[in-house]
Design an enzyme around this catalytic site. Structure first.
Site, PDB file in Angstrom:
ATOM      1  N   ARG A  89       0.814  -1.362   0.061  1.00  0.00           N
ATOM      2  CA  ARG A  89       0.024  -0.064   0.055  1.00  0.00           C
ATOM      3  C   ARG A  89       0.727   1.359  -0.009  1.00  0.00           C
ATOM      4  O   ARG A  89       0.352   2.417  -0.598  1.00  0.00           O
ATOM      5  CB  ARG A  89      -1.086  -0.098   1.315  1.00  0.00           C
ATOM      6  N   ASP A 102       7.561  -6.066  -7.254  1.00  0.00           N
ATOM      7  CA  ASP A 102       7.989  -5.406  -8.660  1.00  0.00           C
ATOM      8  C   ASP A 102       7.426  -6.299  -9.837  1.00  0.00           C
ATOM      9  O   ASP A 102       8.214  -7.341  -9.679  1.00  0.00           O
ATOM     10  CB  ASP A 102       9.439  -4.917  -8.788  1.00  0.00           C
TER      11      ASP A 102
END
Length: 179
Positions: A89, A102
């Site tokens: 978040r 990622d």
């Protein structure tokens, strides 16, 4: 899914260097597998890798995925950004900074494109051992559509030093955690 005329093979790089790195990668892959229009066809070995660009951070765990997708490159990127946001978040604090997850599109079929938000093939993939080594696990004969070299040729000519360290993780340990 690969038999569909609108389905495109794509190769992804996934990585994490915060929290439970393997669990973060596992969660991302499981999330991708649940999305209609995406089929995970292959997962490379997992590697502990030295951070690039901003080196004052923990090492990553990286892998590569082969998927088949009905999504356009831009729609696929939006899916990745949503997964990254769900898992982290707060997001990465700055470019090349630490992150829980990622997801990057490395290749999307033979597509070559540059927009304000997306470049395919990934613009730095040919400079990164942590991308090329896992891609070679999946398909060493995969051809870069711009450089016209296979990923194994790109890896062979990559200058490797400590900043490009890539260490294979124990497959049994991965199997216990990931599967």
């Amino acid at each position: 899914m690969p038999d569909n005329d609108t389905t495109t093979p794509a190769y992804l790089s996934i990585g994490s260097n915060m929290g439970d790195k393997l669990a973060n990668l596992c969660d991302a892959v499981k999330r991708l597998e649940k999305i209609d229009g995406i089929s995970v066809a292959g997962i490379s070995d997992f590697y502990k890798t030295a951070p690039q660009n901003f080196v004052d951070q923990d090492w990553f765990i990286n892998a590569a995925l082969k998927i088949y997708t009905d999504f356009s490159p831009e729609a696929l990127l939006a899916v990745f950004k949503e997964i990254e946001k769900e898992q982290d978040r707060d997001g990465k604090p700055f470019r090349f900074g630490p992150r829980k997850i990622d997801l990057d599109i490395i290749f999307y079929g033979n597509t070559v494109m540059v927009t304000d938000t997306l470049e395919i093939p990934h613009p730095r993939m040919h400079e990164r051992n942590f991308v090329l080594t896992p891609l070679c696990d999946l398909d060493p004969n995969l051809v870069h559509p711009v450089k016209k070299k296979t990923v194994s040729e790109l890896l062979k000519h990559l200058p490797i030093d400590d900043s490009q360290a890539v260490i294979a993780l124990d497959k049994e340990e991965i199997r216990e955690i990931f599967y």
